[in-house]
Design a protein around this motif. Structure first.
Motif, PDB file in Angstrom:
ATOM      1  N   LEU A  41      44.660  22.221  43.116  1.00  0.00           N
ATOM      2  CA  LEU A  41      44.277  23.553  42.659  1.00  0.00           C
ATOM      3  C   LEU A  41      42.962  23.925  43.329  1.00  0.00           C
ATOM      4  N   ARG A  50      42.994  32.079  42.717  1.00  0.00           N
ATOM      5  CA  ARG A  50      43.536  30.744  42.511  1.00  0.00           C
ATOM      6  C   ARG A  50      44.624  30.472  43.556  1.00  0.00           C
ATOM      7  N   SER A  52      47.352  27.422  44.373  1.00  0.00           N
ATOM      8  CA  SER A  52      47.940  26.232  43.770  1.00  0.00           C
ATOM      9  C   SER A  52      48.901  25.571  44.751  1.00  0.00           C
ATOM     10  N   GLU A 120      41.233  19.070  42.354  1.00  0.00           N
ATOM     11  CA  GLU A 120      40.782  20.401  41.972  1.00  0.00           C
ATOM     12  C   GLU A 120      39.511  20.741  42.741  1.00  0.00           C
TER      13      GLU A 120
END
Length: 132
Positions: A41, A50, A52, A120
């Protein structure tokens, strides 16, 4: 969620500043993407953006690499949580477009590392989001 520690302090700094940003600055797509897990992420927190998974991150980098002739990340100040596989870095991003225009950003990234790769990434950008 915490991940098992796997990298030393120096290895976390190496991963973030040299391996990752070194390959981003060289526009070496495959080596930069190799720093991420398949389901990683990537969030630009200051723009509510964002990405992903590696395919979305690849598309983001395709656009970023095409938008700038040179990309330089420098002047890193790192804070490391070795026990939990986390690193934060404040740095300057110097981006030069094809017309010679320069964008300077003072950014901070936060990485959560699992098994030696980014799970992340959270980016706080001082200006307009260049990672759309």
């Amino acid at each position: 969620m915490q991940y098992e520690p796997g990298l030393s302090r120096d290895e976390l700094i190496q991963l973030a500043t040299r391996t990752y940003f070194g390959n981003v600055d060289a526009k070496n797509m495959e080596a930069a993407l190799d720093c991420f897990h398949d389901g990683a992420l990537f969030c630009v927190q200051t723009d509510f953006t964002r990405h992903s998974g590696k395919e979305e991150i690849r598309r983001m980098f395709d656009d970023f690499f095409a938008a700038y002739e040179t990309i330089i990340h420098r002047d890193f100040t790192c804070t490391v949580d070795e026990a939990n596989g986390r690193i934060a870095a404040s740095f300057v991003a110097e981006l030069t477009d094809a017309d010679g225009g320069v964008t300077l950003l003072n950014n901070t990234n936060f990485w959560r590392v699992r098994d030696g790769k980014f799970q992340e990434v959270y980016v706080y950008m001082s200006g307009a989001n260049v990672l759309v």
